[in-house]
Design an enzyme around this catalytic site. Structure first.
Site, PDB file in Angstrom:
ATOM      1  N   CYS A   1       1.038  -1.262  -0.111  1.00 52.68           N
ATOM      2  CA  CYS A   1       0.009   0.047   0.098  1.00 52.68           C
ATOM      3  C   CYS A   1       1.032   1.309  -0.084  1.00 52.68           C
ATOM      4  O   CYS A   1       0.242   2.423  -0.291  1.00 52.68           O
ATOM      5  CB  CYS A   1      -1.006   0.091   1.228  1.00 52.68           C
ATOM      6  SG  CYS A   1      -2.249  -1.288   1.041  1.00 52.68           S
TER       7      CYS A   1
ATOM      8  N   HIS B   1      -3.236   7.034   2.538  1.00 55.34           N
ATOM      9  CA  HIS B   1      -3.763   5.835   2.138  1.00 55.34           C
ATOM     10  C   HIS B   1      -4.988   5.405   2.793  1.00 55.34           C
ATOM     11  O   HIS B   1      -5.031   5.717   3.895  1.00 55.34           O
ATOM     12  CB  HIS B   1      -2.759   4.766   2.538  1.00 55.34           C
ATOM     13  CG  HIS B   1      -3.105   3.393   2.075  1.00 55.34           C
ATOM     14  ND1 HIS B   1      -3.670   2.917   0.911  1.00 55.34           N
ATOM     15  CD2 HIS B   1      -3.272   2.175   2.919  1.00 55.34           C
ATOM     16  CE1 HIS B   1      -4.086   1.602   1.057  1.00 55.34           C
ATOM     17  NE2 HIS B   1      -3.532   1.146   2.146  1.00 55.34           N
TER      18      HIS B   1
ATOM     19  N   ASN C   1     -10.274   0.127  -0.067  1.00 52.03           N
ATOM     20  CA  ASN C   1      -8.765   0.009   0.058  1.00 52.03           C
ATOM     21  C   ASN C   1      -8.368  -0.697  -1.278  1.00 52.03           C
ATOM     22  O   ASN C   1      -8.451  -2.088  -1.294  1.00 52.03           O
ATOM     23  CB  ASN C   1      -8.079  -0.805   1.199  1.00 52.03           C
ATOM     24  CG  ASN C   1      -6.597  -1.085   1.334  1.00 52.03           C
ATOM     25  OD1 ASN C   1      -5.911  -0.452   0.396  1.00 52.03           O
ATOM     26  ND2 ASN C   1      -6.219  -1.453   2.208  1.00 52.03           N
TER      27      ASN C   1
HETATM   28  N1  ACO Z   1     -18.605  -8.612   9.557  1.00 52.20           N
HETATM   29  C1  ACO Z   1     -18.883  -8.514  10.836  1.00 52.20           C
HETATM   30  N2  ACO Z   1     -18.057  -8.939  11.893  1.00 52.20           N
HETATM   31  C2  ACO Z   1     -16.617  -8.950  11.603  1.00 52.20           C
HETATM   32  C3  ACO Z   1     -16.364  -8.548  10.552  1.00 52.20           C
HETATM   33  C4  ACO Z   1     -17.259  -8.231   9.134  1.00 52.20           C
HETATM   34  N3  ACO Z   1     -16.702  -8.176   8.136  1.00 52.20           N
HETATM   35  N4  ACO Z   1     -14.948  -8.935  10.419  1.00 52.20           N
HETATM   36  C5  ACO Z   1     -14.595  -9.116  11.685  1.00 52.20           C
HETATM   37  N5  ACO Z   1     -15.504  -9.046  12.387  1.00 52.20           N
HETATM   38  C6  ACO Z   1     -15.945  -9.446  13.955  1.00 52.20           C
HETATM   39  C7  ACO Z   1     -14.674 -10.306  14.509  1.00 52.20           C
HETATM   40  O1  ACO Z   1     -14.969 -11.444  14.240  1.00 52.20           O
HETATM   41  C8  ACO Z   1     -14.988  -9.925  15.853  1.00 52.20           C
HETATM   42  O2  ACO Z   1     -15.614 -10.869  16.538  1.00 52.20           O
HETATM   43  P1  ACO Z   1     -15.538 -11.468  17.908  1.00 52.20           P
HETATM   44  O3  ACO Z   1     -15.258 -10.252  18.814  1.00 52.20           O
HETATM   45  O4  ACO Z   1     -16.667 -12.319  17.929  1.00 52.20           O
HETATM   46  O5  ACO Z   1     -14.212 -12.193  17.666  1.00 52.20           O
HETATM   47  C9  ACO Z   1     -15.305  -8.518  15.953  1.00 52.20           C
HETATM   48  O6  ACO Z   1     -15.707  -8.222  14.500  1.00 52.20           O
HETATM   49  C10 ACO Z   1     -14.226  -7.551  16.320  1.00 52.20           C
HETATM   50  O7  ACO Z   1     -13.130  -7.836  15.215  1.00 52.20           O
HETATM   51  P2  ACO Z   1     -11.835  -7.177  15.477  1.00 52.20           P
HETATM   52  O8  ACO Z   1     -10.737  -7.818  14.537  1.00 52.20           O
HETATM   53  O9  ACO Z   1     -11.424  -6.884  16.880  1.00 52.20           O
HETATM   54  O10 ACO Z   1     -12.242  -5.599  14.957  1.00 52.20           O
HETATM   55  P3  ACO Z   1     -11.493  -4.421  14.686  1.00 52.20           P
HETATM   56  O11 ACO Z   1     -12.121  -3.388  15.289  1.00 52.20           O
HETATM   57  O12 ACO Z   1     -10.178  -4.241  15.341  1.00 52.20           O
HETATM   58  O13 ACO Z   1     -11.372  -3.984  13.340  1.00 52.20           O
HETATM   59  C11 ACO Z   1     -10.263  -4.175  11.148  1.00 52.20           C
HETATM   60  C12 ACO Z   1     -10.768  -4.920  12.214  1.00 52.20           C
HETATM   61  C13 ACO Z   1     -11.242  -3.267  10.279  1.00 52.20           C
HETATM   62  C14 ACO Z   1      -9.616  -5.334  10.274  1.00 52.20           C
HETATM   63  C15 ACO Z   1      -9.102  -3.161  11.836  1.00 52.20           C
HETATM   64  O14 ACO Z   1      -8.287  -3.867  12.734  1.00 52.20           O
HETATM   65  C16 ACO Z   1      -8.444  -2.512  10.691  1.00 52.20           C
HETATM   66  O15 ACO Z   1      -8.666  -1.945   9.800  1.00 52.20           O
HETATM   67  N6  ACO Z   1      -6.933  -2.942  10.342  1.00 52.20           N
HETATM   68  C17 ACO Z   1      -6.002  -2.138   9.572  1.00 52.20           C
HETATM   69  C18 ACO Z   1      -6.433  -2.966   8.463  1.00 52.20           C
HETATM   70  C19 ACO Z   1      -5.414  -2.407   7.169  1.00 52.20           C
HETATM   71  O16 ACO Z   1      -5.122  -1.137   7.357  1.00 52.20           O
HETATM   72  N7  ACO Z   1      -5.110  -2.935   6.385  1.00 52.20           N
HETATM   73  C20 ACO Z   1      -4.375  -2.130   5.286  1.00 52.20           C
HETATM   74  C21 ACO Z   1      -2.909  -2.556   4.624  1.00 52.20           C
HETATM   75  S1  ACO Z   1      -3.242  -3.596   3.230  1.00 52.20           S
HETATM   76  C22 ACO Z   1      -1.931  -3.676   2.492  1.00 52.20           C
HETATM   77  O17 ACO Z   1      -1.073  -3.208   3.042  1.00 52.20           O
HETATM   78  C23 ACO Z   1      -1.815  -4.808   1.337  1.00 52.20           C
END
Ligand code: ACO
Length: 321
Positions: free
Chosen positions: A113, A248, A278
């Site tokens: 990214c 980004h 993204n």
């Molecule tokens: N729909 C419904 N529920 C979901 C979903 C979904 N799509 N995805 C996760 N959940 C659930 C999880 O299973 C979890 O459930 P549980 O509590 O029963 O286990 C709950 O939601 C919370 O999950 P978390 O992982 O704690 O959610 P968080 O608030 O941390 O958000 C996210 C997750 C959006 C992935 C976040 O951590 C994030 O944005 N991280 C950065 C990702 C990123 O920036 N990537 C870019 C780089 S890509 C590249 O370089 C190629």
């Protein structure tokens, strides 16, 4: 010699997929995706679309807007993590062929990214030796490498390409300063297998992206904040001098957390993650192109582009528009 962005272009797939459509086949909801990421929809490439076709569309528009002929280009640098072919030919060569850039060199660059930031600085540096115009592209079809059964990752990504033309000029301003950084000790946080390290996972198209979301989130906020501060300190500027931060687009909450750390309002960040999600290397040039079309960028504006992603990699570019 100063190097300016003189044209921008976008290549986005025709098919728009809103969150509700994903919720038909996945245990997720529009409410969860919007509240946790800011994403409402993404574009998904069709069978006839690929990284190279989207990049070529973006390149053609950027060249036309800049008034630069393909044969006048000296170099094409294309940042991607999802090239049309596993290793070669590069996507940059496919774009070079399709636009008819018969006098240019062309290569792909891998920095996930952060790829567009790396590509921009690479092209600018090459122009110090050969000042002919350069074409810089960030392009990805992430939807081809996500696991569509993994709700933690597949909802985050979309497909798209953005392109910019760089031209040398005596006009003051342009690309003023860049920071490029990497920390391979965090490489396990964001992985796409399928390379020679993991032959058992098969060709890259069969492997899928794996992400430790929380670790990536924490890394991103820190890298984002530090990059902006470091660039401003080096240029002896303050946040008050900056009209736009163009980040980004990974997650709206990463941008909001950074806004709090920098103690500035969200109105200083350009955000279009709601409609494009993204697109990895595509997000920053796509945002720039949208900003031009919305007449949000004006001559003399200071803007900071910031990228972060797998590698881990991060970086930024300060531009006087
Ligand atoms: N729909 C419904 N529920 C979901 C979903 C979904 N799509 N995805 C996760 N959940 C659930 C999880 O299973 C979890 O459930 P549980 O509590 O029963 O286990 C709950 O939601 C919370 O999950 P978390 O992982 O704690 O959610 P968080 O608030 O941390 O958000 C996210 C997750 C959006 C992935 C976040 O951590 C994030 O944005 N991280 C950065 C990702 C990123 O920036 N990537 C870019 C780089 S890509 C590249 O370089 C190629």
């Amino acid at each position: 010699m100063n190097v300016h962005i003189t044209g921008t272009g976008s290549g986005i797939p025709a098919r728009l997929v809103a969150n509700g459509e994903l919720a038909k086949t996945l245990d997720t909801s529009d409410e969860w995706i919007v509240s946790h990421t800011g994403i409402r929809a993404r574009r998904i490439a069709g069978p006839d679309e690929s990284t190279a076709t989207l990049a070529t569309a973006a390149a053609r528009t950027a060249l036309a807007r800049a008034g630069v002929k393909p044969e006048d280009l000296g170099i094409i640098v294309l940042a991607t993590s999802t090239p049309d072919y596993g290793a070669f030919p590069s996507c940059a060569c496919l774009v070079q062929r399709d636009i008819g850039a018969v006098n240019a060199g062309a290569f792909d660059l891998f920095a996930a990214c952060t790829g567009f930031i790396y590509a921009l600085e690479t092209a600018r540096s090459l122009m110090l030796r050969d000042p002919r115009p350069a074409l810089v592209i960030g392009a990805d079809v992430m939807t081809r490498i996500v696991d569509w059964k993994d709700r933690n990752t597949c909802v985050l990504f979309g497909d798209g390409a953005g392109a910019v033309v760089l031209q040398a000029s005596d006009r003051p301003g342009g690309l003023r300063d860049s920071i490029l950084r990497a920390d391979g000790t965090g490489s396990q946080h964001l992985v796409h297998e399928g390379g020679c390290r993991t032959p058992e996972s098969g060709p890259w198209q069969k492997a899928t992206l794996q992400m430790q979301g929380r670790q990536v989130f924490n890394f991103a906020v820190k890298a984002f904040d530090e990059t902006v501060r470091a660039l401003l300190a080096r240029e002896k500027l303050t946040l008050d001098d900056v009209r736009w931060i163009v980040p980004h687009q990974a997650n709206i909450r990463i941008i909001e957390a950074t806004a709090r750390r920098l103690d500035i309002g969200m109105d200083r960040f350009y955000v279009n993650i709601d409609e494009l999600a993204n697109t990895s290397a595509g997000t920053i040039p796509l945002a720039l192109d949208q900003m031009i079309r919305e007449e949000k960028l004006h001559s003399g504006d200071t803007i900071v582009l910031v990228g972060f992603g797998a590698g881990l990699t991060w970086g930024g570019t300060l531009i006087k528009w």
